[in-house]
Design an enzyme around this catalytic site. Structure first.
Site, PDB file in Angstrom:
ATOM      1  N   GLU A 100       0.849  -1.104  -0.005  1.00  9.18           N
ATOM      2  CA  GLU A 100      -0.422  -0.034  -0.202  1.00  9.18           C
ATOM      3  C   GLU A 100       0.842   0.869   0.152  1.00  9.18           C
ATOM      4  O   GLU A 100       0.669   2.335  -0.656  1.00  9.18           O
ATOM      5  CB  GLU A 100      -0.919   0.181   1.152  1.00  9.18           C
ATOM      6  CG  GLU A 100      -1.847   1.069   1.379  1.00  9.18           C
ATOM      7  CD  GLU A 100      -2.770   1.159   2.566  1.00  9.18           C
ATOM      8  OE1 GLU A 100      -3.644   1.688   2.199  1.00  9.18           O
ATOM      9  OE2 GLU A 100      -2.500   0.620   3.435  1.00  9.18           O
ATOM     10  N   PHE A 114     -10.419  -8.850   1.511  1.00 12.68           N
ATOM     11  CA  PHE A 114      -9.965 -10.279   0.978  1.00 12.68           C
ATOM     12  C   PHE A 114     -11.529  -9.835  -0.337  1.00 12.68           C
ATOM     13  O   PHE A 114     -11.846  -9.648  -0.210  1.00 12.68           O
ATOM     14  CB  PHE A 114     -10.601 -11.018   2.548  1.00 12.68           C
ATOM     15  CG  PHE A 114      -9.489 -11.424   3.079  1.00 12.68           C
ATOM     16  CD1 PHE A 114      -8.440 -10.871   3.227  1.00 12.68           C
ATOM     17  CD2 PHE A 114      -9.896 -12.199   4.706  1.00 12.68           C
ATOM     18  CE1 PHE A 114      -7.559 -11.043   4.114  1.00 12.68           C
ATOM     19  CE2 PHE A 114      -8.355 -12.855   5.487  1.00 12.68           C
ATOM     20  CZ  PHE A 114      -7.301 -11.983   5.021  1.00 12.68           C
TER      21      PHE A 114
END
Length: 423
Positions: free
Chosen positions: A329, A411
């Site tokens: 990220e 997820f």
């Protein structure tokens, strides 16, 4: 197949920028009950977060949980209403009431057909499901509650809020794992942009102190096992990070069409000015290694807001405290935004609240814009030298900025991003 974008058969239309007005905020977190207490907590001005060992998790490598304390749900909701809601729905209703009050709205006089509710949750009433499954196995079918279905379904929070506030517009539940709250706010942005609603209450709620869920997370090696020091276990962007710590909470916004907010003279805290979502199509549990999925979401949100990466002064990152995710990220953020944005992860104060995370962290970003103050990333004692962005640590930092971003990963490869702008 590479999954990389190819030119389309027609020129894609570019939507006109639309700035949804945020007029109310409701927060319940382990850092504090209520918006003011949560904000003081994440900025280091309140009590330490409530990270406690839980009996339900006894014997597991991770037996601690960010728990909301000091909240009497029975007193807030009444015994009868409380019994008809799982805890995640209870937190959502109390946060929604605060957000609506903060917005100066009166549900008894608003046009309820023009009000919507969109609330994200990853797991719904999973702890109650666990409890009822045990009752079935140990005591038989007659001991199973007839209220199982309405209490455990993911739409329980949205349903409970619509009932409590007598909302007759669209009521939607979003479940895109840990990006659920962010996607819910993005969906609200779209409902307002199209004129489907004048007001939308949006965000996320979660409460899953579930032995089954945490045991699975331990098996995945996704959660921290620092049982000797739970409050320091969650350490986003730190070289010694070893996983996240699950928490409970709710974060909801009252969002309005800007014309509606102006017409009633509402005080606007900030604007949701852009939204983007994208899928990794890579793995059910791991993000795309080069971060292109969340990058697509962020670039889409920037384009939606009519901005560039250079315009963003602050990012409330997903920042889970897992080794791979934080680096992926952060590398993506540097690639898209450059060096000027101050990054933080507030999960060390709230825990990873899964489907509620995007709602809570977007609300905190609204407050950061309003106060021109970036909360610190708590427990960041030894910054990972491979993290290429400037992460605010230890103390909140004064900062002048007009636009901020919120990124979320879930997820299944569910990525989402929001752009928020100063009112």
């Amino acid at each position: 197949m590479t999954g990389r974008p190819v030119p389309g058969p027609w020129p894609r239309p570019r939507p006109e920028p639309f700035h949804a007005a945020v007029t109310g905020v409701g927060l319940i977190t382990a850092a504090g009950v209520g918006t003011d207490a949560s904000w003081r907590g994440v900025c280091g001005e309140g009590d330490e977060p409530s990270v406690v060992h839980r009996g339900e998790l006894e014997g597991l490598p991770c037996d601690f949980f960010y728990t909301v304390t000091g909240l009497d749900t029975r007193a807030e909701l009444g015994i009868a209403a409380q019994r008809l809601m799982d805890r995640f729905s209870q937190l959502a209703v109390i946060a929604a009431r605060e957000a609506v009050s903060d917005a100066g709205l009166d549900p008894s006089v608003w046009d309820s057909s023009r009000v919507g509710v969109v609330i994200g949750s990853a797991h719904g009433g999973l702890p109650f499901y666990d409890e009822q499954h045990t009752a079935l196995g140990e005591r038989g079918a007659r001991r199973v509650s007839p209220k199982l279905a309405p209490l455990v379904v993911v739409n329980g929070a949205a349903s409970s809020v619509t009932l409590d506030l007598t909302v007759h517009g669209p009521s939607l539940a979003v479940s895109t794992a840990c990006s659920s709250g962010t996607v819910a706010i993005g969906t609200a942005h779209q409902l307002l942009r199209t004129g489907a609603c004048d007001i939308v209450i949006a965000g996320g709620a979660e409460s899953v102190c579930s032995r089954l869920l945490i045991a699975s997370a331990c098996q995945m090696k996704a959660v921290s096992t620092r049982r000797d020091d739970p409050r320091s276990a969650c350490r986003p962007f730190d070289i010694h990070r070893d996983g996240f710590v699950v928490g409970e909470g709710a974060g909801l916004l009252v969002m309005e069409h800007p014309g509606h907010a102006r017409a009633r003279g509402a005080t606007v805290r900030a604007h949701v000015s852009g939204y983007g979502a994208a899928s990794d199509a890579f793995s059910t549990v791991a993000p795309e290694p080069d971060g292109l999925g969340v990058e697509r979401a962020l670039r889409t949100a920037l384009a939606d807001a009519g901005l560039t990466g250079a315009d963003i002064g602050h990012v409330n990152a997903h920042g889970t405290s897992t080794v791979a995710n934080d680096l992926i990220e952060a590398t993506m953020l540097h690639r898209v935004l450059g060096d000027q944005a101050l990054v933080t992860s507030t999960k060390a104060m709230t825990g990873h609240t899964l489907g509620a995370a995007g709602g809570i962290e977007t609300a905190l970003t609204v407050l950061a814009l309003q106060h021109q103050l970036v909360p610190p990333t708590v427990n960041l004692d030894a910054p990972d030298p491979e993290i290429p962005v400037e992460v605010v640590s230890k103390e909140a930092r004064r900062h002048t900025f007009d636009h901020a971003a919120k990124t979320s990963l879930g997820f299944g490869g569910h990525n989402a991003a929001l752009i928020l702008s100063r009112a």
